[in-house]
Motif scaffolding. Structure first.
Motif, short mmCIF file in Angstrom:
data_model
loop_
_atom_site.label_atom_id
_atom_site.label_comp_id
_atom_site.label_asym_id
_atom_site.label_seq_id
_atom_site.Cartn_x
_atom_site.Cartn_y
_atom_site.Cartn_z
N PHE A 161 50.50 54.78 37.36
CA PHE A 161 49.24 54.91 36.64
C PHE A 161 49.08 53.78 35.62
O PHE A 161 47.99 53.25 35.43
N GLY A 162 50.20 53.42 34.96
CA GLY A 162 50.14 52.31 34.01
C GLY A 162 49.77 51.01 34.69
O GLY A 162 48.99 50.21 34.16
N ALA A 163 50.33 50.79 35.91
CA ALA A 163 50.02 49.57 36.64
C ALA A 163 48.54 49.54 37.05
O ALA A 163 47.86 48.52 36.88
N ILE A 164 48.05 50.66 37.59
CA ILE A 164 46.65 50.69 38.01
C ILE A 164 45.73 50.64 36.79
O ILE A 164 44.62 50.08 36.85
N GLN A 165 46.19 51.21 35.67
CA GLN A 165 45.40 51.14 34.44
C GLN A 165 45.27 49.69 33.97
O GLN A 165 44.19 49.26 33.57
N ALA A 166 46.39 48.96 34.06
CA ALA A 166 46.36 47.54 33.68
C ALA A 166 45.45 46.76 34.62
O ALA A 166 44.68 45.89 34.19
N GLN A 167 45.56 47.08 35.93
CA GLN A 167 44.71 46.40 36.91
C GLN A 167 43.24 46.72 36.65
O GLN A 167 42.37 45.84 36.70
N LEU A 168 42.96 47.99 36.38
CA LEU A 168 41.59 48.41 36.09
C LEU A 168 41.06 47.70 34.85
O LEU A 168 39.94 47.19 34.84
N GLN A 169 41.90 47.63 33.81
CA GLN A 169 41.49 46.96 32.58
C GLN A 169 41.24 45.48 32.83
O GLN A 169 40.28 44.89 32.32
N SER A 170 42.14 44.88 33.64
CA SER A 170 41.99 43.46 33.96
C SER A 170 40.69 43.20 34.71
O SER A 170 39.95 42.26 34.40
N GLU A 171 40.41 44.06 35.71
CA GLU A 171 39.18 43.88 36.47
C GLU A 171 37.95 44.11 35.60
O GLU A 171 36.95 43.38 35.70
N GLU A 172 38.03 45.12 34.74
CA GLU A 172 36.89 45.38 33.86
C GLU A 172 36.69 44.24 32.87
O GLU A 172 35.56 43.86 32.57
N ASN A 173 37.80 43.67 32.36
CA ASN A 173 37.68 42.53 31.46
C ASN A 173 37.06 41.34 32.18
O ASN A 173 36.22 40.62 31.61
N ALA A 174 37.50 41.14 33.44
CA ALA A 174 36.94 40.03 34.21
C ALA A 174 35.45 40.24 34.44
O ALA A 174 34.64 39.31 34.29
N MET A 175 35.08 41.47 34.81
CA MET A 175 33.67 41.77 35.02
C MET A 175 32.89 41.64 33.71
O MET A 175 31.74 41.18 33.70
N ARG A 176 33.53 42.04 32.61
CA ARG A 176 32.86 41.94 31.32
C ARG A 176 32.65 40.47 30.94
O ARG A 176 31.59 40.09 30.44
N ARG A 177 33.70 39.66 31.19
CA ARG A 177 33.55 38.23 30.91
C ARG A 177 32.45 37.62 31.78
O ARG A 177 31.65 36.79 31.32
N GLN A 178 32.43 38.05 33.06
CA GLN A 178 31.39 37.55 33.96
C GLN A 178 30.00 37.97 33.49
O GLN A 178 29.05 37.18 33.49
N ALA A 179 29.91 39.25 33.06
CA ALA A 179 28.62 39.74 32.57
C ALA A 179 28.21 39.00 31.30
O ALA A 179 27.03 38.66 31.12
N ASN A 180 29.22 38.76 30.42
CA ASN A 180 28.90 38.03 29.20
C ASN A 180 28.44 36.61 29.51
O ASN A 180 27.52 36.08 28.87
N ALA A 181 29.12 36.00 30.50
CA ALA A 181 28.74 34.64 30.88
C ALA A 181 27.34 34.63 31.46
O ALA A 181 26.52 33.73 31.17
N GLN A 182 27.04 35.65 32.30
CA GLN A 182 25.69 35.73 32.86
C GLN A 182 24.65 35.95 31.77
O GLN A 182 23.57 35.34 31.77
N ALA A 183 25.00 36.83 30.83
CA ALA A 183 24.08 37.08 29.73
C ALA A 183 23.88 35.82 28.88
O ALA A 183 22.77 35.51 28.44
N HIS A 184 25.01 35.09 28.67
CA HIS A 184 24.93 33.87 27.88
C HIS A 184 24.06 32.84 28.59
O HIS A 184 23.21 32.17 27.98
N SER A 185 24.25 32.73 29.91
CA SER A 185 23.42 31.80 30.68
C SER A 185 21.96 32.21 30.64
O SER A 185 21.06 31.37 30.55
#
Length: 411
Positions: A247-271
């Motif tokens: 669960f800790g591993a999948i939680q880290a993966q989930l957090q990583s993917e969400e952070n990546a999506m958040r960064r992508q969303a922020n970049a899209q919003a910034h653009s």
């Protein structure tokens, strides 16, 4: 007229673009992949089930151990009762020995009493036979044959003594019979008492040994169950640790993917935000309106601190500490803070991949994410970071690649 129309169209386009940004940005999805979320949900359920199994097994084990402790306490109480019964048995055995001695003494006394009875009975029978043979007239004859008064009284005393002897003999015979009866009653009472005590002791010991055996067998059964439960608990704990790890591993993966999506969303919003800015290509404003002397141009130079040839990625404009710095164009503050050798730094993103950098500031006047407009006061000149004196280090970057700023100001 055409310029006004085009300007109006441009303004409308910017309003529409801004509306789209405001509409889209709040609902930009920040989710991990469906497979990751499904796996996360499965592992979360497994972890919950594993934790539930551990809690249930711990409760069962605790209950069993509590029951075992209660049985141990009961067995200790039974041990004490058995010890007390053993002490009572010693008292019974002592009473038995004392009773046997008393019975032996009573039997001896009974035998003496019987002998005395027999002797008295034989004497009495002899006297009865003599009286039967001679009769009471014999006593008168004895008295009348007296030769003198003295002899008469002597004979009288003799007869009285014989009568008293006969009476005493009868009394002693009756007493002997009573003694025999008393001894017989004592013997019966003592024997009954000892038999009752022995019977009660046997019943008590049988009950205690039976109860002790029951609890001993139940304790052994609980002990075996306790071993099995402890082994199961270890298995459940292992499963829980494995589930926690997964669960800790999948939680880290989930957090990583969400952070990546958040960064992508922020970049899209910034653009999207940058799309609303004016295109100032070739029209950046000079960052220090009151000073224009360039102390170090763009390109290779001898670094004043490192004492070696290095590429200078911007221009240095000399000015006193606290001199007002302005934004060269409209944009959004990408960064406002300390940045290593640059010291206090402000970076502003503009339309078309352009950005400007203002370094060595004594004080930043804006914060990250802030909307700024051309000519806004954004910082004050300083000498923070790797600097030999107060000045502005200014850069223009295209897609994060520094270019010579001098080609982007109006002639």
């Amino acid at each position: 007229m055409l310029g006004n129309i085009l300007g109006g169209v441009s303004f409308v386009k910017k309003i529409i673009a801004l509306f789209i940004v405001l509409l889209v940005i709040p609902i930009l999805p920040v989710f991990a992949s469906p497979a990751t979320r499904e796996r996360h949900s499965q592992l979360q359920q497994q972890l919950s089930q594993a934790a539930q199994s551990v809690r249930e097994q711990q409760n069962l084990l605790a209950g069993t151990r509590h029951e075992m402790s209660q049985i141990v306490m009961e067995m200790q109480e039974l041990d004490q009762q058995i010890m007390d019964a053993a002490s009572a048995l010693e008292s019974i055995e002592f009473s038995l020995r004392d009773t046997e001695i008393r019975i032996a003494d009573a039997e001896d006394e009974l035998n003496v009493a019987r002998d005395e009875h027999d002797l008295q009975f034989e004497l009495l029978r002899t006297r009865v036979r003599v009286i039967h043979e001679e009769g009471s007239i014999g006593f008168l004859d004895v008295l009348f044959q007296a030769e003198s008064i003295v002899d008469f009284f002597m004979r009288w005393e003799y007869i009285r003594a014989i009568a008293e002897f006969d009476h005493t003999l009868l009394d002693r015979l009756q007493q002997a019979e009573q003694d025999i009866q008393n001894h017989l009653e004592d013997l019966v009472r003592w024997r009954n008492m000892v038999e009752d005590l022995q019977f009660q002791y046997n019943l008590t010991m049988d009950d205690l040994e039976f109860m002790y055996g029951e609890r001993e067998a139940w304790f052994e059964n609980l002990s075996e169950n306790e071993e099995v439960m402890a082994e199961l608990l270890e298995i459940y704990l292992h499963e829980q640790r494995m589930a926690e790890s997964a669960f800790g591993a999948i939680q880290a993966q989930l957090q990583s993917e969400e952070n990546a999506m958040r960064r992508q969303a922020n970049a899209q919003a910034h653009s999207a935000r940058l799309a609303t800015l004016n295109n100032h290509y070739g029209q950046f404003q000079w960052p220090i309106p009151t000073h224009s002397r360039i102390s170090s141009p763009f390109g290779m130079r001898h670094h004043p601190i490192l004492r070696q040839q290095r590429h200078h990625s911007g221009i240095d404009v000399g000015a006193p500490t606290g001199t007002r710095l302005i934004a060269s164009a409209d944009g959004y503050v990408r960064f406002a803070g300390w940045s290593g050798g640059y010291g206090n730094t402000v970076i502003i993103d503009h339309y078309g991949g352009y950005s400007t950098l203002y370094a060595h500031n004594s004080r930043n006047r804006v914060v990250t994410g802030q909307r700024v407009y051309r000519g806004d006061h954004i910082a004050d000149v300083g000498s923070t970071g790797m600097s030999t004196g107060p000045h502005l280090h200014f850069e223009i970057r295209i897609n994060n690649r520094a270019v010579d700023p001098m080609g982007y100001f109006p002639r």
